[in-house]
Motif scaffolding. Sequence first.
Motif, PDB file in Angstrom:
ATOM      1  N   PHE A 201       0.913  -0.727  -0.178  1.00 50.94           N
ATOM      2  CA  PHE A 201       0.083  -0.198  -0.139  1.00 50.94           C
ATOM      3  C   PHE A 201       0.938   0.824   0.073  1.00 50.94           C
ATOM      4  CE2 PHE A 201      -3.575  -3.655   1.233  1.00 50.94           C
ATOM      5  CZ  PHE A 201      -4.244  -2.500   0.928  1.00 50.94           C
ATOM      6  N   ASP A 202       2.297   1.065   0.211  1.00 50.01           N
ATOM      7  CA  ASP A 202       3.574   2.363   0.377  1.00 50.01           C
ATOM      8  C   ASP A 202       2.923   3.294  -1.172  1.00 50.01           C
ATOM      9  OD1 ASP A 202       4.148   2.667   2.413  1.00 50.01           O
ATOM     10  OD2 ASP A 202       6.159   1.397   2.610  1.00 50.01           O
ATOM     11  N   ASP A 203       2.937   2.380  -2.382  1.00 52.74           N
ATOM     12  CA  ASP A 203       2.886   3.584  -3.317  1.00 52.74           C
ATOM     13  C   ASP A 203       1.393   3.998  -3.720  1.00 52.74           C
ATOM     14  OD1 ASP A 203       5.419   2.805  -4.151  1.00 52.74           O
ATOM     15  OD2 ASP A 203       4.091   1.361  -5.576  1.00 52.74           O
ATOM     16  N   VAL A 204       0.409   3.407  -3.422  1.00 51.50           N
ATOM     17  CA  VAL A 204      -1.255   3.700  -3.324  1.00 51.50           C
ATOM     18  C   VAL A 204      -1.245   5.387  -2.382  1.00 51.50           C
ATOM     19  CG1 VAL A 204      -3.583   3.843  -2.391  1.00 51.50           C
ATOM     20  CG2 VAL A 204      -1.937   1.924  -3.499  1.00 51.50           C
ATOM     21  N   ILE A 205      -0.276   4.953  -0.760  1.00 52.71           N
ATOM     22  CA  ILE A 205      -0.312   6.100  -0.179  1.00 52.71           C
ATOM     23  C   ILE A 205       0.600   7.779  -0.685  1.00 52.71           C
ATOM     24  CG2 ILE A 205       0.478   6.879   2.743  1.00 52.71           C
ATOM     25  CD1 ILE A 205       0.646   4.010   3.073  1.00 52.71           C
ATOM     26  N   THR A 206       1.674   6.869  -1.425  1.00 56.26           N
ATOM     27  CA  THR A 206       2.171   8.148  -1.883  1.00 56.26           C
ATOM     28  C   THR A 206       1.851   9.145  -2.952  1.00 56.26           C
ATOM     29  OG1 THR A 206       4.691   7.581  -0.787  1.00 56.26           O
ATOM     30  CG2 THR A 206       4.755   8.318  -3.023  1.00 56.26           C
ATOM     31  N   ASN A 207       1.213   8.224  -4.226  1.00 57.67           N
ATOM     32  CA  ASN A 207       0.709   8.411  -4.667  1.00 57.67           C
ATOM     33  C   ASN A 207      -0.467   9.487  -4.833  1.00 57.67           C
ATOM     34  OD1 ASN A 207       2.622   7.008  -6.893  1.00 57.67           O
ATOM     35  ND2 ASN A 207       1.366   5.320  -7.233  1.00 57.67           N
ATOM     36  N   THR A 208      -1.367   9.400  -3.560  1.00 53.81           N
ATOM     37  CA  THR A 208      -2.576   9.894  -3.513  1.00 53.81           C
ATOM     38  C   THR A 208      -2.092  10.942  -2.771  1.00 53.81           C
ATOM     39  OG1 THR A 208      -3.847   7.505  -3.064  1.00 53.81           O
ATOM     40  CG2 THR A 208      -4.861   9.998  -2.298  1.00 53.81           C
ATOM     41  N   VAL A 209      -1.082  11.349  -1.485  1.00 55.16           N
ATOM     42  CA  VAL A 209      -0.509  12.037  -1.067  1.00 55.16           C
ATOM     43  C   VAL A 209       0.283  13.153  -2.555  1.00 55.16           C
ATOM     44  CG1 VAL A 209       1.120  12.978   0.280  1.00 55.16           C
ATOM     45  CG2 VAL A 209      -0.045  11.576   0.959  1.00 55.16           C
ATOM     46  N   ASP A 210       0.552  12.639  -3.495  1.00 49.93           N
ATOM     47  CA  ASP A 210       1.088  13.653  -4.431  1.00 49.93           C
ATOM     48  C   ASP A 210      -0.041  13.935  -5.261  1.00 49.93           C
ATOM     49  OD1 ASP A 210       4.151  12.853  -3.161  1.00 49.93           O
ATOM     50  OD2 ASP A 210       4.474  11.465  -4.836  1.00 49.93           O
ATOM     51  N   GLU A 211      -0.901  13.133  -5.163  1.00 55.06           N
ATOM     52  CA  GLU A 211      -2.178  13.807  -5.931  1.00 55.06           C
ATOM     53  C   GLU A 211      -2.723  15.086  -5.422  1.00 55.06           C
ATOM     54  OE1 GLU A 211      -6.757  12.279  -7.810  1.00 55.06           O
ATOM     55  OE2 GLU A 211      -4.860  10.726  -6.850  1.00 55.06           O
ATOM     56  N   ILE A 212      -2.878  15.288  -4.100  1.00 55.33           N
ATOM     57  CA  ILE A 212      -3.695  15.778  -3.939  1.00 55.33           C
ATOM     58  C   ILE A 212      -3.042  16.520  -2.556  1.00 55.33           C
ATOM     59  CG2 ILE A 212      -6.171  14.568  -3.444  1.00 55.33           C
ATOM     60  CD1 ILE A 212      -4.896  13.660  -0.213  1.00 55.33           C
ATOM     61  N   GLY A 213      -1.351  16.902  -3.090  1.00 57.29           N
ATOM     62  CA  GLY A 213      -0.566  18.261  -2.388  1.00 57.29           C
ATOM     63  C   GLY A 213      -0.919  17.742  -0.525  1.00 57.29           C
ATOM     64  N   ALA A 214      -0.999  16.909  -0.234  1.00 55.20           N
ATOM     65  CA  ALA A 214      -0.299  16.621   1.017  1.00 55.20           C
ATOM     66  C   ALA A 214       0.858  16.538   1.295  1.00 55.20           C
ATOM     67  CB  ALA A 214      -1.843  15.188   1.341  1.00 55.20           C
ATOM     68  N   HIS A 215       1.280  15.907   2.573  1.00 53.30           N
ATOM     69  CA  HIS A 215       2.075  15.674   2.812  1.00 53.30           C
ATOM     70  C   HIS A 215       2.755  14.333   3.874  1.00 53.30           C
ATOM     71  CE1 HIS A 215       3.427  19.956   2.058  1.00 53.30           C
ATOM     72  NE2 HIS A 215       2.471  20.447   2.852  1.00 53.30           N
ATOM     73  N   GLN A 216       3.535  14.060   3.814  1.00 52.32           N
ATOM     74  CA  GLN A 216       4.098  12.713   4.947  1.00 52.32           C
ATOM     75  C   GLN A 216       4.756  12.410   5.712  1.00 52.32           C
ATOM     76  OE1 GLN A 216       5.360  10.083   0.884  1.00 52.32           O
ATOM     77  NE2 GLN A 216       4.341   9.335   2.226  1.00 52.32           N
ATOM     78  N   THR A 217       5.452  13.700   5.496  1.00 52.13           N
ATOM     79  CA  THR A 217       6.076  14.219   7.356  1.00 52.13           C
ATOM     80  C   THR A 217       5.109  15.588   8.282  1.00 52.13           C
ATOM     81  OG1 THR A 217       8.132  14.633   6.690  1.00 52.13           O
ATOM     82  CG2 THR A 217       7.827  12.825   6.465  1.00 52.13           C
ATOM     83  N   ARG A 218       5.963  15.228   9.016  1.00 51.74           N
ATOM     84  CA  ARG A 218       5.124  16.368  10.229  1.00 51.74           C
ATOM     85  C   ARG A 218       6.073  17.853   9.972  1.00 51.74           C
ATOM     86  NH1 ARG A 218       1.189  15.776  12.557  1.00 51.74           N
ATOM     87  NH2 ARG A 218       1.282  18.072  14.187  1.00 51.74           N
TER      88      ARG A 218
END
Length: 386
Positions: A364-381
Amino acid sequence: MALPPSGGSARRTPPLPTSRHRRRDQRTRRRAHGLVGILAAAALTLSACGGAASGQGSVADLQDEKLPEEIPADTTLRIADQQEQQQVALQSSGELENLDFKAEFSNFVGGPEILEAFRADAVDVARVGDTPPIHAFASGEVVPIILAFRSNPDSVRLATSPKTKVHSTSQLKGAKIAYAEGTAQGSIVLKLLKKEGLSTDDVELVRLELAEFSEALQSDEVDIAPLTGARLARYLDGYEDKGAAYLPDKETSGLGTGLNFIYARKEALEDPAKAAALRSYVEHSIKASQWIDKNTDQWVQDYFVDNQGVSEKDGYFIRKQEGQTVFPTLDDVVDDEQNTIDVSFDAGELPVEVDADEMVDRRFDDVITNTVDEIGAHQTREELDE
């Protein structure tokens, strides 16, 4: 707030009261009220006898299979919710109507109840704190983590009862502390004791369900209880004038991880249709959570005021405590999870040692990273401060 049927067919219950990988040679150092009481008793018996809990299961065999993407039209995910948070988030954000599977929601109070629902094959997936997956694996249940949310790690407060004499962590010895085994709040209590150089024998752990914490504080049955969200807001709002408070932030900071997880039954991940739906659910859950961060006013009204019945003031208080959410890769949560495991195991709260590295489904890591990139979210605080 009344919610329409979700995904075409939803079942609802009423709201209930209210780093990277660790080296393998370092891993060798180191139970539940619920929906089905008989299963809980059986699990504890097996643990004591060295049976089902003689070793944790593994997600390794799942990693060889590609994560399916095709969702058959009749696919249903049975989602374990807590205080209707997931359902309202999906509804308010508009993601509920975008689900390409049917969603059935059931409401629970805490990880132990959800674990029993997993055992009874009553649900497929749930969102919980950082500790319930640990106790699930320790009891022999393979429920891989498929998504991580990280919010403010200090959002849980160590609330104090109105008449307590405990007002500092230096006064903990002999204190009565509310404790819910198998929950993130329970782990925070154990970390607090470790930080102060105390063991569970130095205090009185009063074993309760999470929903009982506030009442135990109000009646002075316990000195301290970890509270967060609506429960914390309601308690302070109703009893602050009588002396209700919480231990100083400077003394308790760093006890939490800020992590919440979505985890799923291995059997659901082995079913191609459900696995594909879970992939989609991860995407929509990230989008719904990001929507909350960007639409605070609407979320406070829809969830805290209309659904949970708290005041608008308290809703904003809760959102401030939670802070913005980021979505780390599953690799990036293993070390924090292992630390929580080690504290629980050392305190005698786990029947067996658990390896966090074997608890995450990295597909699921690719799903997470791709979705985060798509919506402009972040992966670290840390990215939030840049």
